[in-house]
Write an enzyme that holds these catalytic residues in place. Structure first.
Site, short mmCIF file in Angstrom:
data_model
loop_
_atom_site.label_atom_id
_atom_site.label_comp_id
_atom_site.label_asym_id
_atom_site.label_seq_id
_atom_site.Cartn_x
_atom_site.Cartn_y
_atom_site.Cartn_z
N ASN A 81 -10.48 -26.32 -94.14
CA ASN A 81 -10.87 -27.73 -94.29
C ASN A 81 -11.34 -27.95 -95.73
O ASN A 81 -12.52 -28.18 -95.99
CB ASN A 81 -11.95 -28.10 -93.28
CG ASN A 81 -12.19 -29.59 -93.21
OD1 ASN A 81 -13.14 -30.11 -93.78
ND2 ASN A 81 -11.30 -30.29 -92.52
N GLY A 141 -15.86 -29.22 -92.60
CA GLY A 141 -15.91 -28.64 -93.94
C GLY A 141 -15.92 -29.70 -95.02
O GLY A 141 -16.16 -30.88 -94.77
N ARG A 158 -13.62 -31.28 -96.64
CA ARG A 158 -12.75 -32.46 -96.43
C ARG A 158 -13.38 -33.42 -95.43
O ARG A 158 -13.39 -34.64 -95.64
CB ARG A 158 -11.36 -32.06 -95.97
CG ARG A 158 -10.40 -33.27 -95.91
CD ARG A 158 -9.02 -32.90 -95.42
NE ARG A 158 -8.06 -33.97 -95.66
CZ ARG A 158 -7.85 -35.00 -94.83
NH1 ARG A 158 -8.54 -35.09 -93.70
NH2 ARG A 158 -6.96 -35.93 -95.13
N CYS A 159 -13.89 -32.90 -94.32
CA CYS A 159 -14.51 -33.76 -93.31
C CYS A 159 -15.68 -34.54 -93.89
O CYS A 159 -15.94 -35.67 -93.48
CB CYS A 159 -15.01 -32.92 -92.14
SG CYS A 159 -13.73 -32.25 -91.07
N MET A 160 -16.41 -33.95 -94.84
CA MET A 160 -17.63 -34.56 -95.37
C MET A 160 -17.37 -35.54 -96.50
O MET A 160 -18.32 -36.01 -97.12
CB MET A 160 -18.59 -33.47 -95.85
CG MET A 160 -19.12 -32.57 -94.77
SD MET A 160 -20.43 -31.48 -95.37
CE MET A 160 -19.55 -30.52 -96.62
#
Length: 406
Positions: A345, A388, A390-392
């Site tokens: 991620n 991770g 990217r999610c954040m």
């Protein structure tokens, strides 16, 4: 101001983050499952890790915007404040007595205080009025307005597709209000007023973690636990209608906790390279969806191709010979461990430059062997919500993808 993105790997210029705040202190062993967290994070350490993440972005000349700061500025607009209050109190479990009290209370607080109440929630034992049957029968620590600990994952509630922002529709009840707050920002904040939008929180479920901009005109969308086939059909029609894409790849993904979104399985790190969870790479397929004219009523027709191996279908749609895959971990066991810890991620800052959690040694080694510069950050507490870099992060502006990178 310039906003938008046409790929995952164009140079990142502006990003939206949410620094962990009091909403995470509301997690307990009794409610963390309902709030979609696997553990109870150490909030102070999570904030330290997030601050270091944000600084790593600034060190690469990325403008960092914070969701709560934008929300506070937005809530100074009377129309936005009224909408935010009504949305927060729209549940059927408050009752009129309590709802009327909370409406008056929230209407009188400052924008900063309202931001805190909307994101951290309000417990029954924190109210000083509106007493009646509802307050009497609820426990003191029951929430009247739920906290939003998943605000940390700003990727899910909006995604930019070229110069349009797609307001998504989150599937899980614990996250529904996130898109409503994000939509308020894009509607009323001076920086975004007039921004063209597609989709919306009232439409079929699509979550930003399932949306990958593989290249200009090619968008992959995961279909599984969080994004529905109807959601993909809806957003595909909108993208085709507005010439935002020529191909949408609908990618079925296993409905498991560790693979809830497509970006927990794969992310782009270059114009033709992708980090992929190797244990499922060979079973991943895609249905290419393309426009097929209009019917007699003028409605757009879609052509849906049969399933093909995902990487092959993606390469064809992108117009490249091959989409190269970099494996998560160094072997199948390590791949499973590091995929759980969001090894793949990653957040691309530019072609061949990616932010990744430092703990995933095998995956990061594979990335470096493939010529990818890894910007490693700590994530022992940030990862407790299963997300991770990217999610954040929600990229708000990327430079157009360089032809040389593809």
């Amino acid at each position: 101001m310039s906003h938008g993105a046409d790929s995952e790997v164009g140079r990142l210029r502006t990003v939206l983050l949410h620094r962990p705040g009091p909403e995470l202190t509301r997690l307990t062993p009794r409610n963390n499952d309902r709030m979609l967290f696997d553990g109870i994070p150490w909030v102070a350490r999570a904030q330290e890790e997030h601050d270091a993440f944000a600084q790593a972005l600034r060190d690469r000349d990325v403008e960092v915007l914070y969701l709560t700061e934008l929300l506070t500025e937005t809530l100074s607009v009377p129309e936005a404040r009224a909408t935010a209050v009504e949305t927060a109190l729209a549940g059927l479990d408050l009752g009129d007595t309590l709802r009327h009290f909370l409406r008056d209370f929230l209407s009188d607080v400052t924008p900063a205080e309202l931001t805190t109440h909307l994101t951290a929630g309000i417990r029954n034992d924190e109210v000083r009025g509106g007493f009646g049957l509802v307050t009497s029968m609820l426990a003191g620590d029951d929430f009247l307005v739920d906290p939003l600990p998943n605000l940390l994952f700003t990727r899910d509630s909006s995604v930019w597709i070229r110069d349009r922002v797609a307001i998504t529709s989150l599937a899980m009840p614990a996250r529904k209000r996130e898109t409503q707050l994000t939509e308020l920002i894009y509607t009323h904040h001076p920086r975004f007023v007039g921004t063209p939008r597609i989709h919306g929180s009232h439409y079929e479920h699509v979550e930003g973690g399932d949306v990958l901009l593989l290249s200009p005109g090619v968008v992959a969308v995961g279909v599984g636990e969080r994004t529905t086939p109807a959601g993909v059909e809806r957003i595909a029609r909108q993208m085709f209608d507005q010439d935002l894409a020529h191909t949408v790849l609908a990618v079925p993904i296993a409905q498991e906790r560790a693979t809830m979104h497509l970006d927990t399985i794969c992310t782009m790190v270059d114009g033709d390279q992708m980090i992929v969870y190797e244990n499922v790479a060979d079973s991943l397929v895609a249905h290419a969806v393309t426009p097929a004219g209009v019917d007699g009523d003028g409605s757009l027709l879609l052509e849906v191709a049969g399933p093909r191996p995902f990487l092959e279908a993606a390469a064809d749609a992108m117009g490249i010979d091959k989409l190269h895959r970099i494996a998560t971990g160094l072997d199948p066991v390590e791949a499973e461990r590091e995929q759980w810890d969001d090894g793949n991620n990653t957040l691309a800052l530019d072609a061949r430059v990616a932010v990744a959690y430092e703990r995933n040694h095998g995956t990061n080694a594979r990335l470096e062997q493939a010529g990818i510069e890894v910007v490693a950050i700590a994530g022992s507490e940030l990862g407790s919500g299963r997300g991770g870099p990217r999610c954040m992060s929600c990229p708000i502006e990327r430079e157009p993808l360089h032809p040389a990178a593809s």
